[in-house]
Write an enzyme that holds these catalytic residues in place. Sequence first.
Site, short mmCIF file in Angstrom:
data_model
loop_
_atom_site.label_atom_id
_atom_site.label_comp_id
_atom_site.label_asym_id
_atom_site.label_seq_id
_atom_site.Cartn_x
_atom_site.Cartn_y
_atom_site.Cartn_z
N CYS A 15 -3.76 -13.46 -3.32
CA CYS A 15 -3.38 -14.02 -2.02
C CYS A 15 -3.68 -15.51 -1.96
O CYS A 15 -3.72 -16.11 -0.88
CB CYS A 15 -4.10 -13.28 -0.88
N ARG A 43 0.84 -1.21 0.00
CA ARG A 43 0.00 0.00 0.00
C ARG A 43 0.87 1.26 0.00
O ARG A 43 0.59 2.22 -0.73
CB ARG A 43 -0.93 0.00 1.22
N ASN A 98 -20.54 -5.00 -7.18
CA ASN A 98 -19.71 -6.15 -7.49
C ASN A 98 -18.59 -5.70 -8.44
O ASN A 98 -18.85 -5.15 -9.50
CB ASN A 98 -20.56 -7.23 -8.15
N ALA A 99 -17.35 -5.92 -8.03
CA ALA A 99 -16.22 -5.41 -8.81
C ALA A 99 -16.15 -6.03 -10.21
O ALA A 99 -15.79 -5.35 -11.18
CB ALA A 99 -14.92 -5.65 -8.06
N PHE A 141 -12.15 -4.07 -5.32
CA PHE A 141 -12.10 -4.92 -4.12
C PHE A 141 -11.46 -4.11 -2.98
O PHE A 141 -10.52 -4.55 -2.32
CB PHE A 141 -11.29 -6.20 -4.38
N ASP A 159 -6.97 -6.04 -5.71
CA ASP A 159 -6.59 -6.82 -4.51
C ASP A 159 -7.79 -7.65 -4.08
O ASP A 159 -8.41 -7.40 -3.04
CB ASP A 159 -6.16 -5.87 -3.39
#
Length: 395
Positions: free
Chosen positions: A339, A215, A278-279, A230, A299
């Site tokens: 992730c 970040r 919703n992305a 997100f 992300d």
Amino acid sequence: MGDEINASQSHITINQKGERWYRKGHPWIYKDDLKKPTPNVSGQVVMVKASDGRLLGQAFYNSVSKIALRFLTEEPGVSVDRDFWAGRFEAAVEYRRRVVQDSNACRLIYSEADGFPGLIVDRYDTVLVFQVQSLGMERILPLLTELAVEATGAKTVIAFNESPVRKLEGLPQERKVLLGTDPGRLEITEGKRRYIVDFQRGQKTGIYLDQRENRLRARDFSRGRVLDAFAYQGAFSLQVADRAEEVLALEDSEGAVGLLKENLALNGVENVTVEKVNAFDRLKALDKEKQAFDLVILDPPAFAKSRQDVPNARRGYREINLRAMKILKPGGILISCSCSHNVTDELFLEILSEASVGAGRAVRLVEIRTQAKDHPILLTHPESKYLKCLVLEVI
């Protein structure tokens, strides 16, 4: 408690396959790699022997788990007692003093990478949050709590023991206060920004500490118009906002959107527009609308929590990255993260390559990043590395 912590003096012998695994330095031995019979000492420390009788070290044993042995030390003569664990806490705290700057929140203990197999401890100022993921650690939890407080001066210790891994260890899922009172929420600092940590509604142990350095690095690429997909509680948005003209933050969780807006107000940030959406859908719409951005940050949550999820995850990652590449201006920057441990570094690069071809954009790799330094990666334990953060440029 010292005698209770020490090895049961029981011995468990591993087979040749287990020995090969051991020689690679991996800290786990699987249930199928043990020679029978095995003693009934689950949760205790045992001596581990090779087929020829050599002592290989000491490990936590669990007869229920697929991961039967979690190595603690390769020194058979070491006493696994209070001083043993106190020394490891001291080393972990000292390491964080060296690698964590400009924040009062960090991962204090990162499981095998810090010599605490199956234990995660996150520090939020004076609050410690435990995640106990092995039977051995559960058994000595009172001692670990005591030592953690001694090492940090923490006022509150809570346990977020809700990981599915606990079921595999034969442990219940629960949340409980181990010391002090439930803090509810508090503020933490990260660089020049402040965030609210809500221990009732937050993901993981409250916030995603593993992205802290990424970040801060994202600020260096921030300019013009920025999209933070997100966005969760807005940690990326907050860091890039003061160098951007405007930021569009996308998040579909009502709770996260609420905290995101609180964090913006807390920091006096007014150039971030928040959309509860919703992305995936919004990225498609932004492409159709011919919108253009100077920086896009992706992300998303883990798309592949198991190997069986990888094909669907591949499609998901390809889709969002393709859309992001299409809405970037020439010279625009994409910060793309995954992730998912089950999506390897090589596979993620392959997905991004496919996305660039699908988007019809020439994209070059600027920087390869991973989890913050307080989430150290043990070279012989690939499972300790999971976060991928790539900086790319559309040319």
